[in-house]
Design an enzyme around this catalytic site. Sequence first.
Site, mmCIF file in Angstrom:
data_model
loop_
_atom_site.group_PDB
_atom_site.id
_atom_site.type_symbol
_atom_site.label_atom_id
_atom_site.label_comp_id
_atom_site.label_asym_id
_atom_site.label_seq_id
_atom_site.Cartn_x
_atom_site.Cartn_y
_atom_site.Cartn_z
ATOM 1 N N HIS A 166 0.839 -6.810 -6.769
ATOM 2 C CA HIS A 166 1.816 -5.844 -6.276
ATOM 3 C C HIS A 166 2.594 -6.495 -5.131
ATOM 4 O O HIS A 166 1.981 -7.079 -4.229
ATOM 5 C CB HIS A 166 1.114 -4.615 -5.688
ATOM 6 C CG HIS A 166 0.307 -3.826 -6.664
ATOM 7 N ND1 HIS A 166 0.764 -2.671 -7.239
ATOM 8 C CD2 HIS A 166 -0.938 -4.014 -7.164
ATOM 9 C CE1 HIS A 166 -0.166 -2.174 -8.038
ATOM 10 N NE2 HIS A 166 -1.215 -2.971 -8.010
ATOM 11 N N HIS A 180 -2.483 -8.388 -12.199
ATOM 12 C CA HIS A 180 -1.128 -8.291 -11.659
ATOM 13 C C HIS A 180 -1.190 -8.302 -10.138
ATOM 14 O O HIS A 180 -2.185 -7.873 -9.549
ATOM 15 C CB HIS A 180 -0.430 -7.015 -12.143
ATOM 16 C CG HIS A 180 -1.257 -5.789 -11.948
ATOM 17 N ND1 HIS A 180 -2.266 -5.440 -12.818
ATOM 18 C CD2 HIS A 180 -1.261 -4.846 -10.974
ATOM 19 C CE1 HIS A 180 -2.836 -4.325 -12.396
ATOM 20 N NE2 HIS A 180 -2.255 -3.944 -11.262
HETATM 21 P P1 AMP Z 1 -3.456 -1.274 -10.416
HETATM 22 O O1 AMP Z 1 -3.979 0.068 -10.059
HETATM 23 O O2 AMP Z 1 -3.581 -2.301 -9.350
HETATM 24 O O3 AMP Z 1 -4.074 -1.703 -11.734
HETATM 25 O O4 AMP Z 1 -1.905 -1.098 -10.608
HETATM 26 C C1 AMP Z 1 -1.302 -0.754 -11.805
HETATM 27 C C2 AMP Z 1 0.139 -0.471 -11.463
HETATM 28 O O5 AMP Z 1 0.871 -0.445 -12.657
HETATM 29 C C3 AMP Z 1 0.338 0.879 -10.779
HETATM 30 O O6 AMP Z 1 1.000 0.680 -9.543
HETATM 31 C C4 AMP Z 1 1.197 1.651 -11.772
HETATM 32 O O7 AMP Z 1 2.148 2.463 -11.123
HETATM 33 C C5 AMP Z 1 1.851 0.547 -12.572
HETATM 34 N N1 AMP Z 1 2.225 0.855 -13.936
HETATM 35 C C6 AMP Z 1 1.514 1.550 -14.864
HETATM 36 N N2 AMP Z 1 2.187 1.573 -16.043
HETATM 37 C C7 AMP Z 1 3.336 0.877 -15.850
HETATM 38 C C8 AMP Z 1 4.446 0.545 -16.681
HETATM 39 N N3 AMP Z 1 4.532 0.928 -17.953
HETATM 40 N N4 AMP Z 1 5.449 -0.207 -16.146
HETATM 41 C C9 AMP Z 1 5.398 -0.602 -14.854
HETATM 42 N N5 AMP Z 1 4.391 -0.312 -14.014
HETATM 43 C C10 AMP Z 1 3.364 0.413 -14.498
#
Ligand code: AMP
Length: 138
Positions: free
Chosen positions: A104, A102
């Site tokens: 950000h 993903h």
């Molecule tokens: P990363 O640490 O780069 O893998 O980022 C994962 C992101 O996903 C974090 O910013 C979390 O806050 C976000 N996240 C986790 N679960 C969910 C969810 N169910 N819906 C939307 N965002 C999420």
Amino acid sequence: MAYDDNNIFAKILRGEAPCFKVYEDDMTLAFMDVMPQVDMHTLVIPKSPAEHLFDLPPEYAGAMAKTVQKVALAVKKASGMPGIMVAQLNGSEAGQTVFHIHAHIIPREGGIDLKFHARDLADFKMLEAQAEKIKQHL
Ligand code: AMP
């Protein structure tokens, strides 16, 4: 590590978990981060079972880049913030916590600190309102 079909973003893609959707096309989905580091923190994911950049098919990498560009511009307009940070973490050592690739999209402005990564759940009504505002600028 093999791709885990039960990660939360795979569940969102299958419609088994909810999200505050901002944008969707055949190859990508964009939605609000539920533990945002700043208002309007948005995520873009490809509809391909890849953990990170290195196992993502190039056609999905291209589609993801296009969606990031489109949604980041909408986030910039909706947030009114002068700077937009795009971040993409590969591997737990890099800070990745959800193992479906993903990007950000994080609005930035001088003097506004980022909150902790993936920690505090935001108010869902606020996320819904932010998603609507971003959609108006797509
Ligand atoms: P990363 O640490 O780069 O893998 O980022 C994962 C992101 O996903 C974090 O910013 C979390 O806050 C976000 N996240 C986790 N679960 C969910 C969810 N169910 N819906 C939307 N965002 C999420």
